[in-house]
Design a protein around this motif. Structure first.
Motif, PDB file in Angstrom:
ATOM      1  N   ASP A 137       0.888   4.266  -2.869  1.00 17.54           N
ATOM      2  CA  ASP A 137       0.726   5.575  -2.458  1.00 17.54           C
ATOM      3  C   ASP A 137       1.967   6.608  -2.873  1.00 17.54           C
ATOM      4  O   ASP A 137       1.338   7.585  -3.437  1.00 17.54           O
ATOM      5  CB  ASP A 137       0.335   5.609  -0.944  1.00 17.54           C
ATOM      6  CG  ASP A 137      -0.801   4.802  -0.447  1.00 17.54           C
ATOM      7  OD1 ASP A 137      -1.945   4.728  -1.397  1.00 17.54           O
ATOM      8  OD2 ASP A 137      -1.104   4.807   0.831  1.00 17.54           O
ATOM      9  N   ASN A 144       0.838  -1.286   0.180  1.00 14.92           N
ATOM     10  CA  ASN A 144      -0.037  -0.045  -0.115  1.00 14.92           C
ATOM     11  C   ASN A 144       0.935   1.154  -0.110  1.00 14.92           C
ATOM     12  O   ASN A 144       0.469   2.117  -0.626  1.00 14.92           O
ATOM     13  CB  ASN A 144      -0.733  -0.028   1.119  1.00 14.92           C
ATOM     14  CG  ASN A 144      -2.329  -0.521   0.963  1.00 14.92           C
ATOM     15  OD1 ASN A 144      -2.727  -0.624  -0.251  1.00 14.92           O
ATOM     16  ND2 ASN A 144      -3.050  -1.126   1.898  1.00 14.92           N
ATOM     17  N   LYS A 145       1.932   1.197   0.498  1.00 14.46           N
ATOM     18  CA  LYS A 145       2.782   2.386   0.822  1.00 14.46           C
ATOM     19  C   LYS A 145       3.479   2.632  -0.497  1.00 14.46           C
ATOM     20  O   LYS A 145       3.667   3.826  -1.009  1.00 14.46           O
ATOM     21  CB  LYS A 145       3.938   2.139   1.976  1.00 14.46           C
ATOM     22  CG  LYS A 145       3.318   2.461   3.415  1.00 14.46           C
ATOM     23  CD  LYS A 145       4.659   2.130   4.406  1.00 14.46           C
ATOM     24  CE  LYS A 145       3.877   2.485   5.677  1.00 14.46           C
ATOM     25  NZ  LYS A 145       5.022   2.010   6.817  1.00 14.46           N
ATOM     26  N   SER A 154       1.393   9.565  -5.588  1.00 13.80           N
ATOM     27  CA  SER A 154       1.791  10.865  -5.170  1.00 13.80           C
ATOM     28  C   SER A 154       2.737  11.414  -6.341  1.00 13.80           C
ATOM     29  O   SER A 154       2.720  12.497  -6.515  1.00 13.80           O
ATOM     30  CB  SER A 154       2.559  10.895  -3.859  1.00 13.80           C
ATOM     31  OG  SER A 154       3.872  10.360  -3.992  1.00 13.80           O
TER      32      SER A 154
END
Length: 176
Positions: free
Chosen positions: A144, A140-141, A148
């Motif tokens: 993300d 998930n990180k 970004s």
């Protein structure tokens, strides 16, 4: 003359037109009014042209005196132009692993920007191997972080979700 299929439905011409009355349009586009079917056929034969039904659902049906071969050619040309203007959207895939470095994410984000700018969707996949599947929060990180870097030109069409041994997210180009 025989009828040729255009756009999957038959266009009625000459003797195939069985209507008693038709709204007739001349070969140069001027309306000739409502006449009998036989009279319309006779007028078209006098001009050495075809009687073509262009709107059979109208009351009475609309027929035009024209060259049928030219009419079929024009219809094919119109459909070809319409197909040219359609943009097919394809989905490009970018794969990453849990052990990806920041620099590699930047490179893949640049490639994704090129895909998005050309109008394609991008499927971003993080692959889990072996015991890595237990660390889906790291996936998930990574997703993300990736988003970004491309969020100025994209929107999330399908948010990050774990499917089997992969976690994926689909990005679509942002509408200007």
């Amino acid at each position: 003359m025989e009828s040729i299929a255009t756009n999957k439905k038959q266009t009625l011409i000459n003797e195939q037109i069985r209507a008693n009355e038709v709204r007739l349009i001349g070969h140069d586009g001027e309306p000739l009014g409502i006449v009998s079917g036989k009279e319309a056929l006779k007028l078209s034969e006098e001009k050495n042209m075809d009687l073509v039904m262009i709107a059979e659902n109208a009351k009475p049906p609309v027929c035009k005196i024209m060259d049928y071969g030219k009419y079929v050619y024009e219809q094919q040309k119109k459909t070809k132009e319409a197909k040219k203007k359609q943009k097919t959207v394809s989905i490009k895939e970018i794969r990453m692993s849990l052990s990806i470095e920041e620099h590699d994410i930047n490179i893949k984000a640049k490639r994704a920007k090129k895909f998005l700018e050309s109008g394609d969707k991008v499927k971003v996949t993080v692959r889990f191997r072996g015991r890595e599947a237990e660390h889906s929060h790291i996936g998930n990180k990574i997703l993300d972080n990736f988003y970004s870097k491309v969020e100025d030109i994209s929107v999330i069409e399908k948010p990050a979700k774990k499917e089997g041994r992969n976690m994926l997210m689909i990005l679509a180009p942002r509408k200007a």
